[in-house]
Structure formats: structure tokens, C-alpha cells
Design an enzyme around this catalytic site. Structure first.
Site, PDB file in Angstrom:
ATOM      1  N   ASN A  23      -7.384   2.028  -6.969  1.00 38.65           N
ATOM      2  CA  ASN A  23      -7.149   2.783  -8.209  1.00 38.65           C
ATOM      3  C   ASN A  23      -8.076   2.438  -9.379  1.00 38.65           C
ATOM      4  OD1 ASN A  23      -5.778   0.347  -8.403  1.00 38.65           O
ATOM      5  ND2 ASN A  23      -4.094   1.203  -9.581  1.00 38.65           N
ATOM      6  N   GLY A  55      -3.072  -5.362  -4.844  1.00 37.28           N
ATOM      7  CA  GLY A  55      -2.675  -4.238  -4.005  1.00 37.28           C
ATOM      8  C   GLY A  55      -1.163  -4.141  -3.941  1.00 37.28           C
ATOM      9  N   SER A  56      -0.673  -3.561  -2.856  1.00 34.03           N
ATOM     10  CA  SER A  56       0.764  -3.281  -2.769  1.00 34.03           C
ATOM     11  C   SER A  56       1.562  -4.530  -2.422  1.00 34.03           C
ATOM     12  CB  SER A  56       1.000  -2.209  -1.703  1.00 34.03           C
ATOM     13  OG  SER A  56       0.595  -2.722  -0.449  1.00 34.03           O
ATOM     14  N   VAL A  57       2.856  -4.459  -2.679  1.00 36.73           N
ATOM     15  CA  VAL A  57       3.749  -5.581  -2.363  1.00 36.73           C
ATOM     16  C   VAL A  57       3.729  -5.852  -0.862  1.00 36.73           C
ATOM     17  CG1 VAL A  57       6.176  -6.295  -2.297  1.00 36.73           C
ATOM     18  CG2 VAL A  57       5.243  -5.263  -4.367  1.00 36.73           C
ATOM     19  N   GLY A  73       0.658  -7.679   0.076  1.00 40.84           N
ATOM     20  CA  GLY A  73       0.699  -9.006  -0.557  1.00 40.84           C
ATOM     21  C   GLY A  73       1.627  -9.952   0.185  1.00 40.84           C
ATOM     22  N   GLU A 109      -1.722  -9.972  -7.220  1.00 40.01           N
ATOM     23  CA  GLU A 109      -1.457  -8.993  -8.285  1.00 40.01           C
ATOM     24  C   GLU A 109      -0.934  -7.748  -7.584  1.00 40.01           C
ATOM     25  OE1 GLU A 109      -1.713  -9.533 -11.467  1.00 40.01           O
ATOM     26  OE2 GLU A 109      -2.964 -11.316 -11.589  1.00 40.01           O
ATOM     27  N   CYS A 166      -0.818   0.259 -11.605  1.00 45.09           N
ATOM     28  CA  CYS A 166       0.269  -0.703 -11.337  1.00 45.09           C
ATOM     29  C   CYS A 166       1.199  -0.785 -12.531  1.00 45.09           C
ATOM     30  CB  CYS A 166      -0.308  -2.071 -10.988  1.00 45.09           C
ATOM     31  SG  CYS A 166      -1.473  -2.699 -12.207  1.00 45.09           S
TER      32      CYS A 166
HETATM   33  P1  NAP Z   1      -2.932  -1.667  -0.383  1.00 44.86           P
HETATM   34  O1  NAP Z   1      -2.677  -0.620   0.622  1.00 44.86           O
HETATM   35  O2  NAP Z   1      -2.058  -2.865  -0.398  1.00 44.86           O
HETATM   36  O3  NAP Z   1      -4.475  -2.106  -0.176  1.00 44.86           O
HETATM   37  C1  NAP Z   1      -5.095  -3.031  -1.020  1.00 44.86           C
HETATM   38  C2  NAP Z   1      -6.237  -3.700  -0.271  1.00 44.86           C
HETATM   39  O4  NAP Z   1      -5.700  -4.539   0.763  1.00 44.86           O
HETATM   40  C3  NAP Z   1      -7.172  -2.725   0.412  1.00 44.86           C
HETATM   41  O5  NAP Z   1      -8.496  -3.200   0.294  1.00 44.86           O
HETATM   42  C4  NAP Z   1      -6.694  -2.788   1.848  1.00 44.86           C
HETATM   43  O6  NAP Z   1      -7.664  -2.410   2.806  1.00 44.86           O
HETATM   44  C5  NAP Z   1      -6.375  -4.263   1.989  1.00 44.86           C
HETATM   45  N1  NAP Z   1      -5.494  -4.596   3.103  1.00 44.86           N
HETATM   46  C6  NAP Z   1      -4.679  -3.777   3.817  1.00 44.86           C
HETATM   47  N2  NAP Z   1      -4.031  -4.475   4.775  1.00 44.86           N
HETATM   48  C7  NAP Z   1      -4.460  -5.759   4.677  1.00 44.86           C
HETATM   49  C8  NAP Z   1      -4.147  -6.956   5.382  1.00 44.86           C
HETATM   50  N3  NAP Z   1      -3.268  -6.971   6.378  1.00 44.86           N
HETATM   51  N4  NAP Z   1      -4.768  -8.089   5.022  1.00 44.86           N
HETATM   52  C9  NAP Z   1      -5.646  -8.108   3.988  1.00 44.86           C
HETATM   53  N5  NAP Z   1      -5.985  -6.991   3.284  1.00 44.86           N
HETATM   54  C10 NAP Z   1      -5.385  -5.836   3.619  1.00 44.86           C
HETATM   55  O7  NAP Z   1      -2.887  -1.067  -1.865  1.00 44.86           O
HETATM   56  P2  NAP Z   1      -3.494   0.328  -2.396  1.00 44.86           P
HETATM   57  O8  NAP Z   1      -2.665   1.457  -1.893  1.00 44.86           O
HETATM   58  O9  NAP Z   1      -4.969   0.346  -2.179  1.00 44.86           O
HETATM   59  O10 NAP Z   1      -3.273   0.155  -3.973  1.00 44.86           O
HETATM   60  C11 NAP Z   1      -2.118   0.523  -4.647  1.00 44.86           C
HETATM   61  C12 NAP Z   1      -1.227  -0.672  -4.925  1.00 44.86           C
HETATM   62  O11 NAP Z   1      -1.927  -1.673  -5.661  1.00 44.86           O
HETATM   63  C13 NAP Z   1      -0.029  -0.298  -5.782  1.00 44.86           C
HETATM   64  O12 NAP Z   1       1.118  -0.945  -5.292  1.00 44.86           O
HETATM   65  C14 NAP Z   1      -0.410  -0.838  -7.155  1.00 44.86           C
HETATM   66  O13 NAP Z   1       0.699  -1.093  -8.002  1.00 44.86           O
HETATM   67  C15 NAP Z   1      -1.137  -2.089  -6.772  1.00 44.86           C
HETATM   68  N6  NAP Z   1      -2.000  -2.555  -7.875  1.00 44.86           N
HETATM   69  C16 NAP Z   1      -1.659  -3.720  -8.520  1.00 44.86           C
HETATM   70  C17 NAP Z   1      -2.417  -4.146  -9.606  1.00 44.86           C
HETATM   71  C18 NAP Z   1      -2.084  -5.409 -10.346  1.00 44.86           C
HETATM   72  O14 NAP Z   1      -2.957  -5.919 -11.034  1.00 44.86           O
HETATM   73  N7  NAP Z   1      -0.871  -5.941 -10.244  1.00 44.86           N
HETATM   74  C19 NAP Z   1      -3.526  -3.396 -10.006  1.00 44.86           C
HETATM   75  C20 NAP Z   1      -3.834  -2.226  -9.322  1.00 44.86           C
HETATM   76  C21 NAP Z   1      -3.060  -1.816  -8.257  1.00 44.86           C
HETATM   77  P3  NAP Z   1      -7.866  -0.881   3.313  1.00 44.86           P
HETATM   78  O15 NAP Z   1      -6.880  -0.020   2.569  1.00 44.86           O
HETATM   79  O16 NAP Z   1      -9.256  -0.609   2.976  1.00 44.86           O
HETATM   80  O17 NAP Z   1      -7.611  -0.917   4.788  1.00 44.86           O
END
Ligand code: NAP
Length: 468
Positions: free
Chosen positions: A149, A224-226, A229, A244, A278
Site C-alpha cells: 500500500n 503487513g497483515s496480522v 506477521g 508493523e 493500516c
Molecule cells: P501481506 O499479505 O501480509 O504481505 C506483506 C508482505 O509479506 C508481502 O511482501 C508478502 O509477499 C510477504 N509475505 C507473505 N507471506 C509471507 C511469509 N510466509 N513469510 C514472509 N513474508 C511473507 O500484507 P499486504 O496485503 O501486502 O498489506 C496489507 C496489510 O499490511 C494490512 O493488514 C495493513 O494494515 C498492513 N500494513 C501495516 C502497516 C503498519 O505500519 N502497521 C503499514 C502498511 C500496511 P507477497 O505478497 O509478495 O507474496
């Protein structure tokens, strides 16, 4: 575009197509990296540790200033690429780039003030005539994994502080939006020793998994997502960890609030980046008494927003990251409507576009507000008093940021005391961040803080020196 390992561009025959969510057309492709590539990148980062550790603070600071200088004239070019790969309105992509540049500057400054402290050893038994002080050392290899995002600023929030305290980095952007981040890594790499910054593209479950579980990695910085994480935390072992994660931020409007200000803040907070933030306003908690006035104004302001081509500077709302994401929002809104929520405006989907939507009569137990809804939706929960407002605000597994609108200092103080979140913002939407503030959530929203100084703290180790 290509991956970057040990200062070299690496391509693969297998590719990932990167699509523009506005029209679903392919913009570019990136290599589909493998676990072996991830291992190579970690080895390269491990080899580069010594040269980075031995670099003077003055030199790494200079390098970060140089990167800032080289990136500055390309702000518009990067912003356009962000908009094309994410659908973010161009106005907001430019803002992301301005902030990214600032995050680099903050890191260049921070690299010159990484202090240890003097310990009054003689305050403890046996410490007389003993000199003690601490030094801050790099952790070593940092794995940096980011979501789609805010593809550039979230990457910079990890890479620049990691370099500022002389670490090496293996970086993986989201495969949904890797282009601007890869371009940034290319630009930075020219200024750095080979292997100091490596950038991989591919499936997070494979290369991300290697970046998390490889024993040569010393620190994981994940945004990324919970769900992701939590899975990372289980595999991390003895590594430093910053998570985060998602948010479900409430904006509470009490019956003494300045309604106009609260409405403006809600519109900004609910619909920025089509709600894919987020810290977007994901639950609006209204005290009865002002609810009718607030809702009427919110609906009027929401209807004024323009949805369309995100490259048009007048556009307020672009598409979500892809059609699948928009369908997910559509379904959860439909479910809430079936359970008794009332649709006041919006509620329609066209491909990856989802209209800005206001829903009243939302109950705190609905999935729409229990889980993180990543879309342009304003769900309204009405409550009778201040106690109920703060109780509902806490009634979720998340705790990233929270906003409270009130003109009463006593109520504001009560909010700060009662609300379980990493930040409580009074008379401001939770969708607010400056790049130097400590940023990070409570509960399932994560652990550790970012914001350059705080990221540096989490990316260093403290060594005590004792002289007898
Ligand atoms: P996501 O699906 O969790 O993906 C985040 C990253 O993690 C991507 O690069 C993804 O790779 C990678 N990933 C996926 N599976 C993994 C694994 N098993 N091991 C290590 N890395 C892995 O999140 P998203 O849909 O991209 O982003 C949206 C989420 O991020 C929302 O929940 C949002 O609230 C959160 N977010 C939090 C913050 C904060 O600062 N707290 C800021 C921005 C966004 P690929 O997708 O490339 O396979």
C-alpha cells in the site's frame, strides 16, 4: 525490472506480471525469485557486514544524503509509477514520495547521533573506580519485508534506518506492487558497497520464508497483515523482530466535539488510498446526540468525492489493489447489510473500484468492524456515553492508533488512559503519521516501533564496555 543481489542485476526466466489495477493491463514484469536466490541474497548481505560495520558514520550519512539528492528530481517519475502499480491517486503518490525523501534525510541525520551512555558503575556494589559505558553496534543482516500500500515509504522506513546504523539489508517488496521499490533499490545500490542492499521479488511464502528463517539473518523488520506477521513470529527464532501489522482504528466523536472538524477528519481518514491504509479510520464511534448532525454532513462530504483515473490530479479515490480485494470488501459490506446495517451512500463495485460507502446501525460484533476491512468504508457505531465509546473502541484484537474528537480536556485525558492503542490522537484522525514519530501498535497490531530514531534503536545491539 530485475532483482538485485550482491550489487548485480539478476533476472529469471519465470516472471511475475505486475498489473495496473485501474485497467488490469500489464505494466511490467519482475523475476520470480526462488529460495536459492533468497539464500544468495542473505549470503551476500552477510559478506558485506564487515565493510558496512567498518564504515564511518560520516560516510554512511554522506551516502544517504547523496541518495536523497539523486532521488529528489525523480519525485514525479516515482509517483507516477506508484500510481500505475497501486491505483493510488497521483496527489497521494506525490505525498508518499515527499515523505520518502524526508525519511531518507531523517536517516542521514540519525546516522550521526547513535549514542551509547555512561553508566554510573559506582552506584552498584563493587563498582567503585570502574568505568562503564555502552556502544551501539549494528545487528548485522536485516530482512525487510513490505506490503503493497505504501511501496516506497514503507521500504525506506526499513532500508534507510538499517543502513544508517551500518547494517546490511535483504529487502522484499510485495509482488502486487514491486516496481517503484525495485527502482529505488537500484538507485540506492549504486552508492553502496556490493551486497549492502539486496532486493528480491517473488512469492513471500517462499523467499519471505527464507528471509525469516535463515540463521544468518539477525533482525526481521516486517510490515503487513496480522496473519503473515503471526506466521513470521513463529519462525523467527532468536532474531530481533519488529512487526508493523494491521489496524482497525476507531475514530470516536463525543457529543461536545467540533462536528465539522470531525467530519473533515473522517473523510480524510476513511478514504485515503481507498481505505487501504493500516491507520485508516475503520470504525466511527458516535455518541448519540450529535449522531444525526455528523452523519448528514459525512454523507454530504462523501458524495462530493470523485472516483476514477488515479493519474488525474482531481481524483480522490482510485481502484483497490485488485478486483479480488474489491470483491472482499463488497462481500463484507453485504454481510453487514444482511445483519441489519443501513446503507447511506456508496456500496457499489465496478472491477477493482469500490465506491466510498457510509453504513449506519453497525453493531460492534459485525465482521465488517471486528476484522480489518481494507477499503473505502465508513461503518458507524452509535453509543450512548463516553464509557461505552471507549469500551467499543477497545473491542477488537487490534490496537494501532485511535482518534478522539472532544472539546473537553478531561474526556481527552480519559481517552488517553483508557484506549489500548500505540497512539491516541486527540482532535485528529488516526490516519496521521509523521516519519519521525514513534509508530507501532499494541495487541495484534504488532510489536516494536518505527519512525527513524526508533527503528535505529531496534536495529542496533548494545555492548557494555567495562574498564577496571
Ligand atoms: P501481506 O499479505 O501480509 O504481505 C506483506 C508482505 O509479506 C508481502 O511482501 C508478502 O509477499 C510477504 N509475505 C507473505 N507471506 C509471507 C511469509 N510466509 N513469510 C514472509 N513474508 C511473507 O500484507 P499486504 O496485503 O501486502 O498489506 C496489507 C496489510 O499490511 C494490512 O493488514 C495493513 O494494515 C498492513 N500494513 C501495516 C502497516 C503498519 O505500519 N502497521 C503499514 C502498511 C500496511 P507477497 O505478497 O509478495 O507474496
Amino acid at each position: 525490472m530485475k532483482m538485485l543481489i550482491n550489487g548485480k542485476s539478476i533476472d529469471k526466466t519465470e516472471k511475475i506480471e505486475v498489473r495496473n489495477p485501474t485497467n488490469n493491463l500489464i505494466i511490467d514484469e519482475v523475476p520470480l525469485g526462488s529460495r536459492e536466490d533468497a539464500k544468495e541474497a542473505v549470503f551476500a548481505a552477510n559478506r558485506a557486514k564487515k565493510v558496512m560495520r567498518d564504515m564511518s558514520s560520516r560516510k554512511i550519512s554522506r551516502i544517504l544524503y547523496d541518495i536523497h539528492q539523486e532521488l529528489s528530481p525523480s519525485l514525479d517519475e516515482f509517483a507516477e509509477l506508484i500510481t500505475r502499480e497501486t491505483g493510488k491517486p497521483i496527489r497521494d503518490s506525490k505525498e508518499e514520495m515527499r515523505r520518502s525523501l524526508q525519511t531518507i534525510l531523517l536517516s542521514a541525520e540519525e546516522s550521526k547521533r547513535i549514542y551509547g551512555e555512561t553508566i554510573p558503575m559506582d552506584a552498584g556494589i563493587g563498582g567503585k573506580n570502574v568505568l562503564g559505558f555502552t556502544v551501539k553496534l549494528p545487528v548485522g543482516v536485516v530482512s525487510a519485508i513490505t506490503p503493497f500500500n505504501y511501496p516506497v515509504n514503507l521500504a525506506i522506513h526499513k532500508i534507510a534506518p538499517a543502513l544508517a546504523c551500518k547494517n546490511t539489508v535483504v529487502f522484499k517488496p510485495s509482488q502486487k506492487a514491486p516496481l517503484a521499490a525495485l527502482k529505488l533499490a537500484e538507485l540506492m545500490d549504486v552508492h553502496l558497497p556490493p551486497g549492502a542492499l539486496n532486493a528480491l521479488t517473488g512469492d513471500g511464502r517462499i523467499i519471505g520464508d527464507e528471509m525469516v528463517s535463515n540463521s544468518l539473518v539477525n533482525k526481521i523488520s516486517f510490515t503487513g497483515s496480522v496473519a503473515t506477521g503471526v506466521s513470521i513470529s513463529k519462525k523467527a527464532g532468536m532474531k530481533k523482530l519488529t512487526l508493523e501489522l494491521g489496524g482497525n482504528d476507531p475514530l470516536v466523536v463525543l457529543d461536545d466535539a467540533d462536528i465539522d472538524k470531525a467530519v473533515t477528519a473522517t473523510v480524510r481518514g476513511s478514504y485515503l488510498n481507498a481505505g487501504q491504509v493500516c491507520i485508516a479510520v475503520k470504525r466511527i464511534i458516535l455518541q448519540q446526540g450529535i449522531a444525526d448532525d455528523f452523519i448528514a454532513k459525512l454523507v454530504t462530504e462523501t458524495k462530493k468525492l470523485t472516483m476514477g483515473d488515479p493519474l488525474n490530479p482531481e481524483t480522490d479515490i482510485g481502484p483497490l489493489i485488485n478486483e479480488k480485494a474489491a470483491i472482499k470488501v463488497e462481500k463484507v459490506v453485504e454481510e453487514a447489510l444482511n445483519e441489519g446495517a443501513e446503507l447511506l451512500c456508496g456500496g457499489k463495485r465496478d472491477g477493482a473500484f469500490y465506491e466510498p460507502t457510509v453504513l449506519d446501525q453497525v453493531s460492534p460484533s459485525m465482521k465488517l468492524v471486528q476484522e480489518e476491512t481494507f477499503g473505502p468504508v465508513s461503518p458507524i457505531i452509535q453509543v450512548k456515553d463516553v464509557e461505552e465509546a471507549f469500551k467499543v473502541a477497545n473491542d477488537t484484537d487490534y490496537g494501532l492508533q485511535a482518534g478522539v474528537f472532544t472539546e473537553s480536556i478531561d474526556r481527552a485525558k480519559k481517552a488517553v488512559r483508557m484506549i489500548e492503542a500505540g497512539s491516541v490522537l486527540i482532535n485528529k484522525q488516526p490516519t496521521f503519521r509523521t516519519d519521525n514519530m514513534p509508530f507501532g501498535g499494541f495487541k495484534m497490531s504488532g510489536m516494536g516501533k518505527e519512525g527513524v530514531k526508533y527503528a535505529v534503536e531496534d536495529m542496533t545491539r548494545t555492548k557494555l564496555v567495562v574498564i577496571g
